[in-house]
Design a protein around this motif. Structure first.
Motif, PDB file in Angstrom:
ATOM      1  N   GLY A  15       0.538  -0.886   0.490  1.00  0.00           N
ATOM      2  CA  GLY A  15       0.281  -0.307   0.295  1.00  0.00           C
ATOM      3  C   GLY A  15       1.106   1.343  -0.279  1.00  0.00           C
ATOM      4  N   LYS A  16       2.064   0.921  -0.225  1.00  0.00           N
ATOM      5  CA  LYS A  16       2.901   2.581  -0.295  1.00  0.00           C
ATOM      6  C   LYS A  16       2.636   3.546  -1.404  1.00  0.00           C
ATOM      7  N   SER A  17       2.178   3.068  -2.251  1.00  0.00           N
ATOM      8  CA  SER A  17       2.112   3.879  -3.331  1.00  0.00           C
ATOM      9  C   SER A  17       0.258   4.668  -3.596  1.00  0.00           C
ATOM     10  N   THR A  34       9.279   4.962  -7.682  1.00  0.00           N
ATOM     11  CA  THR A  34      10.297   4.816  -7.320  1.00  0.00           C
ATOM     12  C   THR A  34      10.974   2.937  -8.956  1.00  0.00           C
ATOM     13  N   GLY A  35       9.983   2.538  -8.098  1.00  0.00           N
ATOM     14  CA  GLY A  35       9.937   0.883  -8.487  1.00  0.00           C
ATOM     15  C   GLY A  35       9.321   1.545  -9.582  1.00  0.00           C
ATOM     16  N   ALA A  36       7.977   1.771 -10.543  1.00  0.00           N
ATOM     17  CA  ALA A  36       7.980   2.296 -11.715  1.00  0.00           C
ATOM     18  C   ALA A  36       9.646   2.934 -12.398  1.00  0.00           C
ATOM     19  N   VAL A 104      11.766  -8.148 -12.581  1.00  0.00           N
ATOM     20  CA  VAL A 104      12.543  -6.517 -11.912  1.00  0.00           C
ATOM     21  C   VAL A 104      12.983  -6.849 -10.552  1.00  0.00           C
ATOM     22  N   SER A 105      13.330  -7.900  -9.811  1.00  0.00           N
ATOM     23  CA  SER A 105      13.702  -7.313  -8.697  1.00  0.00           C
ATOM     24  C   SER A 105      15.557  -7.881  -8.950  1.00  0.00           C
ATOM     25  N   LYS A 106      15.763  -8.768 -10.045  1.00  0.00           N
ATOM     26  CA  LYS A 106      16.960  -9.593 -10.146  1.00  0.00           C
ATOM     27  C   LYS A 106      17.603  -7.872 -11.582  1.00  0.00           C
ATOM     28  N   VAL A 113      22.358   0.304 -12.898  1.00  0.00           N
ATOM     29  CA  VAL A 113      21.150   0.135 -12.785  1.00  0.00           C
ATOM     30  C   VAL A 113      21.263   1.293 -11.698  1.00  0.00           C
ATOM     31  N   ARG A 114      21.166   0.580 -10.329  1.00  0.00           N
ATOM     32  CA  ARG A 114      21.044   1.288  -9.197  1.00  0.00           C
ATOM     33  C   ARG A 114      21.666   2.604  -8.315  1.00  0.00           C
ATOM     34  N   GLU A 115      23.004   2.529  -9.501  1.00  0.00           N
ATOM     35  CA  GLU A 115      23.242   4.121  -9.580  1.00  0.00           C
ATOM     36  C   GLU A 115      22.870   5.174  -9.978  1.00  0.00           C
ATOM     37  N   ASP A 133       8.647   6.423  -3.086  1.00  0.00           N
ATOM     38  CA  ASP A 133       7.554   5.634  -2.541  1.00  0.00           C
ATOM     39  C   ASP A 133       8.897   4.475  -3.073  1.00  0.00           C
ATOM     40  N   GLY A 134       9.437   3.445  -2.325  1.00  0.00           N
ATOM     41  CA  GLY A 134      10.276   2.521  -2.521  1.00  0.00           C
ATOM     42  C   GLY A 134      11.309   0.947  -1.795  1.00  0.00           C
ATOM     43  N   ARG A 135      12.240   1.022  -1.849  1.00  0.00           N
ATOM     44  CA  ARG A 135      13.132   0.003  -0.672  1.00  0.00           C
ATOM     45  C   ARG A 135      14.527   1.338  -0.150  1.00  0.00           C
ATOM     46  N   ASP A 136      14.810   2.049  -1.372  1.00  0.00           N
ATOM     47  CA  ASP A 136      16.060   2.858  -0.018  1.00  0.00           C
ATOM     48  C   ASP A 136      15.740   4.268   0.168  1.00  0.00           C
ATOM     49  N   ILE A 137      14.475   4.517  -0.262  1.00  0.00           N
ATOM     50  CA  ILE A 137      14.302   5.798  -0.557  1.00  0.00           C
ATOM     51  C   ILE A 137      14.785   6.657   1.172  1.00  0.00           C
ATOM     52  N   GLY A 138      14.800   6.295   2.202  1.00  0.00           N
ATOM     53  CA  GLY A 138      14.607   6.464   3.471  1.00  0.00           C
ATOM     54  C   GLY A 138      16.486   6.567   3.904  1.00  0.00           C
ATOM     55  N   ARG A 161      -4.477  -7.687  -2.662  1.00  0.00           N
ATOM     56  CA  ARG A 161      -4.147  -6.351  -3.506  1.00  0.00           C
ATOM     57  C   ARG A 161      -3.564  -7.053  -4.656  1.00  0.00           C
ATOM     58  N   ARG A 162      -2.678  -7.548  -5.011  1.00  0.00           N
ATOM     59  CA  ARG A 162      -1.853  -7.667  -6.502  1.00  0.00           C
ATOM     60  C   ARG A 162      -2.769  -7.891  -6.661  1.00  0.00           C
ATOM     61  N   ALA A 163      -3.420  -8.616  -6.773  1.00  0.00           N
ATOM     62  CA  ALA A 163      -4.356 -10.089  -7.494  1.00  0.00           C
ATOM     63  C   ALA A 163      -5.298  -9.230  -8.108  1.00  0.00           C
ATOM     64  N   GLU A 188      14.765 -12.398  -3.084  1.00  0.00           N
ATOM     65  CA  GLU A 188      15.377 -11.394  -3.746  1.00  0.00           C
ATOM     66  C   GLU A 188      15.975  -9.592  -3.592  1.00  0.00           C
ATOM     67  N   ASP A 189      14.714  -8.979  -3.210  1.00  0.00           N
ATOM     68  CA  ASP A 189      14.901  -7.526  -1.998  1.00  0.00           C
ATOM     69  C   ASP A 189      15.834  -7.466  -1.188  1.00  0.00           C
ATOM     70  N   LEU A 190      15.540  -8.995  -0.273  1.00  0.00           N
ATOM     71  CA  LEU A 190      16.490  -8.515   0.351  1.00  0.00           C
ATOM     72  C   LEU A 190      17.985  -8.993   1.275  1.00  0.00           C
ATOM     73  N   ASN A 191      18.354  -9.568  -0.080  1.00  0.00           N
ATOM     74  CA  ASN A 191      19.245 -10.262  -0.794  1.00  0.00           C
ATOM     75  C   ASN A 191      20.636  -9.955  -1.378  1.00  0.00           C
ATOM     76  N   ARG A 192      20.010  -8.091  -2.114  1.00  0.00           N
ATOM     77  CA  ARG A 192      20.635  -7.688  -2.579  1.00  0.00           C
ATOM     78  C   ARG A 192      21.999  -7.324  -1.887  1.00  0.00           C
ATOM     79  N   LYS A 193      22.971  -7.261  -2.640  1.00  0.00           N
ATOM     80  CA  LYS A 193      24.062  -6.623  -1.416  1.00  0.00           C
ATOM     81  C   LYS A 193      24.515  -5.622  -1.979  1.00  0.00           C
TER      82      LYS A 193
HETATM   83  O1   DC Z   1       7.248  -1.144  -5.470  1.00  0.00           O
HETATM   84  P1   DC Z   1       7.605  -2.594  -6.611  1.00  0.00           P
HETATM   85  O2   DC Z   1       7.107  -3.870  -6.688  1.00  0.00           O
HETATM   86  O3   DC Z   1       6.814  -1.590  -8.087  1.00  0.00           O
HETATM   87  O4   DC Z   1       9.353  -2.323  -7.127  1.00  0.00           O
HETATM   88  C1   DC Z   1       9.512  -3.240  -8.127  1.00  0.00           C
HETATM   89  C2   DC Z   1      10.812  -3.840  -7.799  1.00  0.00           C
HETATM   90  O5   DC Z   1      11.873  -2.543  -8.129  1.00  0.00           O
HETATM   91  C3   DC Z   1      11.271  -4.819  -6.971  1.00  0.00           C
HETATM   92  O6   DC Z   1      11.259  -5.906  -6.934  1.00  0.00           O
HETATM   93  C4   DC Z   1      12.157  -4.104  -5.999  1.00  0.00           C
HETATM   94  C5   DC Z   1      12.628  -2.778  -6.773  1.00  0.00           C
HETATM   95  N1   DC Z   1      12.647  -1.408  -5.795  1.00  0.00           N
HETATM   96  C6   DC Z   1      13.995  -1.490  -5.564  1.00  0.00           C
HETATM   97  O7   DC Z   1      15.144  -2.242  -5.524  1.00  0.00           O
HETATM   98  N2   DC Z   1      14.067   0.298  -5.188  1.00  0.00           N
HETATM   99  C7   DC Z   1      13.036   0.981  -5.405  1.00  0.00           C
HETATM  100  N3   DC Z   1      13.683   2.310  -4.611  1.00  0.00           N
HETATM  101  C8   DC Z   1      12.087   0.698  -5.693  1.00  0.00           C
HETATM  102  C9   DC Z   1      12.212  -0.750  -6.021  1.00  0.00           C
END
Ligand code: DC
Length: 212
Positions: A15-17, A34-36, A104-106, A113-115, A133-138, A161-163, A188-193
């Motif tokens: 429900g972030k977005s 940012t996920g988009a 997308v996680s991969k 890409v992240r940079e 909104d995202g994973r690493d914003i804060g 929600r996703r369904a 995959e999100d958690l194991n990212r280095k």
């Molecule tokens: O929030 P989302 O499901 O649309 O994000 C898609 C993918 O992007 C998700 O698997 C993790 C990645 N992501 C990220 O690594 N960092 C962010 N700031 C946003 C998303």
């Protein structure tokens, strides 16, 4: 009132977005999903056939093409939200479909890409008055954000929600299938280095885990 930066992090489909859009609307702030952005890069790679059926990515080709990828957000007059554009094309609908979701996680683990995404996000939010909104914003993009929120939700609720999101686009998957996809992406999100993301997300997820 002075504009601030609002960072909302958490796993997929929590429900972030929905919250970010509502806040941005209410405060008249810019909303950046940012996920988009990671999804649009993934779509670019899929269209170039740089991702095979086993989800192997031609990383070098994608890294080499990063300068060709132009991302933006355009206001959608019907929804009043901003839709993502990939080299000028509105791809808001296509990036939400399973071919992108499943890989997308991969793609988002690729350092280059992240940079690029982080640099773009900082540029987009530099004037404040933004909800991102995202994973690493804060933790990484705007560590000095005045307001940081972390969202979690029950796995069942997330899958539903996703369904609903898929079925509104005419795509139908079982709840089990969606749960599996979400779990895979969480891992995959958690194991990212990359950087502090793993540590911060694990810590926050532990602190916010529903009590069983
Ligand atoms: O929030 P989302 O499901 O649309 O994000 C898609 C993918 O992007 C998700 O698997 C993790 C990645 N992501 C990220 O690594 N960092 C962010 N700031 C946003 C998303």
């Amino acid at each position: 009132m002075q504009n601030i930066t609002i960072a909302i992090d958490g796993f997929s489909s929590c429900g972030k977005s929905t919250l970010a859009k509502a806040l941005a609307y209410k405060l008249n702030y810019k909303y950046i999903d940012t996920g988009a952005m990671y999804r649009a890069v993934t779509l670019f790679a899929i269209r170039k056939h740089w991702i095979d059926a086993e989800k192997n990515i031609n990383t070098q080709a994608l890294i080499g093409a990063l300068p060709e990828i132009e991302l933006g957000f355009a206001n959608n007059p019907e929804t009043h939200h901003s839709d993502i554009t990939l080299n000028g094309e509105n791809v808001e609908q296509e990036i939400r479909l399973m071919p992108v979701s499943s890989v997308v996680s991969k793609v988002s683990t690729i350092k280059e890409v992240r940079e690029k995404m982080v640099a773009l996000q900082r540029q987009m939010g530099k004037r404040k008055g933004v909800v991102m909104d995202g994973r690493d914003i804060g933790t990484n993009v705007f560590p000095k954000a005045e307001l940081k929120l972390f969202m979690t939700a029950d796995p069942e609720v997330r899958a539903r929600r996703r369904a609903d999101e898929y079925s509104s686009k005419g795509q139908y998957f079982s709840i089990e299938e969606i749960k599996h996809n979400l779990q895979q992406r969480d891992q995959e999100d958690l194991n990212r280095k990359e950087k502090k993301l793993i540590h911060d997300l694990q810590l926050l997820a532990q602190q916010n885990a529903p009590k069983t």
